[in-house]
Design an enzyme around this catalytic site. Structure first.
Site, short mmCIF file in Angstrom:
data_model
loop_
_atom_site.label_atom_id
_atom_site.label_comp_id
_atom_site.label_asym_id
_atom_site.label_seq_id
_atom_site.Cartn_x
_atom_site.Cartn_y
_atom_site.Cartn_z
N LEU A 105 95.41 27.56 43.11
CA LEU A 105 94.50 27.09 42.05
C LEU A 105 94.62 25.57 41.86
O LEU A 105 93.61 24.86 41.78
CB LEU A 105 94.83 27.87 40.75
CG LEU A 105 93.97 27.70 39.50
CD1 LEU A 105 94.28 26.47 38.69
CD2 LEU A 105 92.47 27.82 39.77
N LYS A 160 98.83 15.55 46.79
CA LYS A 160 97.93 16.15 47.78
C LYS A 160 97.17 17.33 47.22
O LYS A 160 97.73 18.12 46.46
CB LYS A 160 98.75 16.67 48.96
CG LYS A 160 99.09 15.62 49.94
CD LYS A 160 99.37 16.19 51.31
CE LYS A 160 100.64 16.97 51.41
NZ LYS A 160 101.03 17.20 52.81
N PHE A 198 106.67 30.63 32.53
CA PHE A 198 105.59 31.32 33.24
C PHE A 198 106.15 32.22 34.36
O PHE A 198 105.51 33.18 34.77
CB PHE A 198 104.62 30.33 33.88
CG PHE A 198 103.63 29.72 32.93
CD1 PHE A 198 102.63 30.50 32.34
CD2 PHE A 198 103.65 28.36 32.64
CE1 PHE A 198 101.70 29.94 31.47
CE2 PHE A 198 102.73 27.79 31.78
CZ PHE A 198 101.76 28.58 31.19
N1 LIG Z 1 99.42 20.40 47.35
C1 LIG Z 1 100.65 20.51 47.77
O1 LIG Z 1 101.38 19.53 47.90
C2 LIG Z 1 101.19 21.86 48.10
C3 LIG Z 1 102.57 22.04 48.30
C4 LIG Z 1 103.06 23.32 48.57
C5 LIG Z 1 102.19 24.40 48.64
N2 LIG Z 1 100.85 24.18 48.46
C6 LIG Z 1 99.93 25.31 48.52
O2 LIG Z 1 100.26 26.24 47.52
C7 LIG Z 1 99.81 27.53 47.92
C8 LIG Z 1 100.90 28.54 47.60
O3 LIG Z 1 101.14 28.50 46.22
P1 LIG Z 1 101.60 29.79 45.41
O4 LIG Z 1 102.72 30.43 46.11
O5 LIG Z 1 101.76 29.37 44.01
O6 LIG Z 1 100.38 30.80 45.62
P2 LIG Z 1 99.25 31.37 44.64
O7 LIG Z 1 98.60 30.30 43.89
O8 LIG Z 1 98.39 32.25 45.49
O9 LIG Z 1 100.07 32.28 43.62
C9 LIG Z 1 100.77 33.39 44.09
C10 LIG Z 1 100.39 34.68 43.37
O10 LIG Z 1 100.96 34.67 42.06
C11 LIG Z 1 99.96 34.95 41.07
N3 LIG Z 1 100.42 34.26 39.87
C12 LIG Z 1 100.31 32.94 39.57
N4 LIG Z 1 101.01 32.67 38.46
C13 LIG Z 1 101.55 33.84 38.04
C14 LIG Z 1 102.41 34.18 36.96
N5 LIG Z 1 102.87 33.28 36.10
N6 LIG Z 1 102.78 35.49 36.83
C15 LIG Z 1 102.37 36.43 37.73
N7 LIG Z 1 101.57 36.15 38.78
C16 LIG Z 1 101.18 34.84 38.94
C17 LIG Z 1 98.68 34.47 41.70
O11 LIG Z 1 97.56 35.14 41.17
C18 LIG Z 1 98.89 34.86 43.16
O12 LIG Z 1 98.59 36.21 43.34
C19 LIG Z 1 99.47 27.45 49.38
O13 LIG Z 1 98.08 27.49 49.55
C20 LIG Z 1 100.01 26.09 49.80
O14 LIG Z 1 99.24 25.51 50.83
C21 LIG Z 1 100.35 22.97 48.18
#
Ligand SMILES: NC(=O)c1ccc[n+]([C@@H]2O[C@H](COP(=O)([O-])OP(=O)(O)OC[C@H]3O[C@@H](n4cnc5c(N)ncnc54)[C@H](O)[C@@H]3O)[C@@H](O)[C@H]2O)c1
Length: 394
Positions: free
Chosen positions: A130, A165, A192
């Protein structure tokens, strides 16, 4: 000067050249705090607003379905208590929805809200997917809207929610399109994490392990001692020792990451220690989506490079086993059936393009330090993958 067989009078006396040089100072705050949604806490209502400006009467808040289901009522009550009228956008959850379509939905929401270009920072509440979508949308809308990141996952807290990023997947490529667009503020609230499934905590622990492996040996030891407990308590500090350890792990991981990002925010230097675990993982993650999570793909990449470091004599067998054992203790995979030689070779080739024609590959040289190599061979990668598929054969 262009040459021509026909003699022609130039409209210029001679060429003229202007050198244009500009600098932009970037300043943003990353705040580790708690109870952001408590009505008495005004941090969220005032996020991204300078001290001498009144709290905006309206805000555009973007979140995703799971977070809305878990925290939507509290968020609505919070903004109501602060007399802020909110324009909500709730996007679909999951890596499968991390695409340009979601970015454009956010852009459409900014327009229908009639957002003011500077005074109404967008608020993004969710995981790394997100915050990447909203960061990119804010970067492109009128070439730059301010935004606030409220990460709700462990990956968000220690990585995706704190850097500059933003990007989304495109045409099968991981984060293939995106921009550098730092938030004006990132508010990190570990409460959270209380609703996060264990597997998602492990997912975030992979990025913490990355920092430990290449930059911070004491963090590695903390993970060995407390990692499984922090995972089962979801960083909620149920006892004094786990509260202390959880706090220390988060501070070291966030501080270590920011110390690496800050001097190289636009990645002019492509040799980055924080790219550890991100050589093979982008292709692996896209190939095995949605089965494999981001941090899991990073863990498999780190397992491969740990074995490669051992094959090169950079790590001892005991250090190799310590790293692999910690991965297992943190609930992370070390391999996957998709780790086939063709996929790994293609992954490396794409990463070389991403790193401008060179491997610039971080390899651990000890627990807590790394160096960069450009001479990794396909045979080494194949041997490491085979070792991880079945260590008994070696
Ligand atoms: N921009 C950057 O520098 C950077 C760095 C690292 C990773 N990323 C990106 O981040 C993404 C991975 O992030 P992620 O692991 O947070 O994935 P995500 O955003 O898909 O969240 C993981 C899951 O947790 C759920 N969720 C979120 N918050 C919750 C909460 N508090 N309680 C219960 N469920 C919750 C979401 O609905 C989802 O199903 C990848 O796309 C990766 O490329 C970006």
């Amino acid at each position: 000067m262009p040459s021509s067989s026909m003699s022609r009078q130039s409209p210029l006396r001679q060429d003229a050249v202007w050198d244009v040089r500009a600098q932009q100072t970037v300043e943003y705050e990353v705040v580790l705090t708690s109870d952001l949604l408590a009505p008495a806490n005004n941090s969220l209502a005032r996020a991204g607003i300078s001290a001498d400006t009144p709290t905006p009467a309206r805000r555009c808040v973007i979140t995703e379905r799971t977070v809305d289901k878990l925290y939507g009522d509290r968020m609505r009550a919070y903004f109501h208590a602060h007399s802020v009228e909110v324009h909500w956008l709730v996007l679909d959850s999951g890596e499968e929805h991390k695409d340009i379509g979601s970015v454009l939905r956010a852009v459409t929401a900014f327009d229908s809200f009639g957002i003011l270009r500077r005074q109404e920072p967008v608020i993004a509440v969710g995981g790394g997917v997100l915050t990447d979508i909203v960061g990119f949308a804010c970067g492109m809308f009128r070439r730059g809207l301010p935004h606030v990141k409220i990460p709700t996952t462990l990956i968000g807290l220690v990585d995706a929610g704190i850097g500059a990023k933003a990007g989304v997947n495109h045409a099968g490529g991981k984060n293939r399109i995106g921009c550098y667009h730092p938030p004006c503020t990132a508010l990190l609230d570990p409460t959270f994490l209380d609703t996060l499934p264990d597997r998602q905590i492990s997912n975030g622990l992979a990025e913490i392990l990355k920092i430990a492996l290449v930059l911070d040996a004491p963090l590695f030891e903390l993970l060995e001692e407390f990692g499984p407990l922090l995972r089962s308590e979801r960083f909620q500090g149920r006892t004094p020792p786990s509260a202390l350890a959880g706090d220390e792990v988060l501070r070291r991981a966030i501080g270590g990451m920011l110390a690496e990002l800050e001097p190289n925010l636009w990645e002019h230097e492509l040799q980055r220690a924080v790219d550890y675990g991100h050589t093979f993982s982008p292709a692996l993650e896209m190939h095995a989506m949605p089965e494999l999570l981001h941090g899991e793909a990073v863990a498999i990449d780190m397992a491969l490079t740990t074995v490669i470091s051992w094959q090169r004599g950079l790590l001892s067998a005991a250090q190799r086993d310590r790293v692999l054992a910690l991965m297992t203790a943190l609930g992370l995979p070390r391999t996957h059936q998709a780790c086939r030689p063709e996929l790994l070779a293609g992954a490396l080739a794409d990463t070389v393009r991403h790193r401008d024609g060179r491997q610039r590959m971080p390899l651990a040289t000890d627990i807590g330090s790394a160096h960069f190599v450009d001479d990794l061979t396909g045979d080494e990668v194949r041997a490491a993958a085979a070792y991880l598929h079945d260590p008994r054969d070696h």
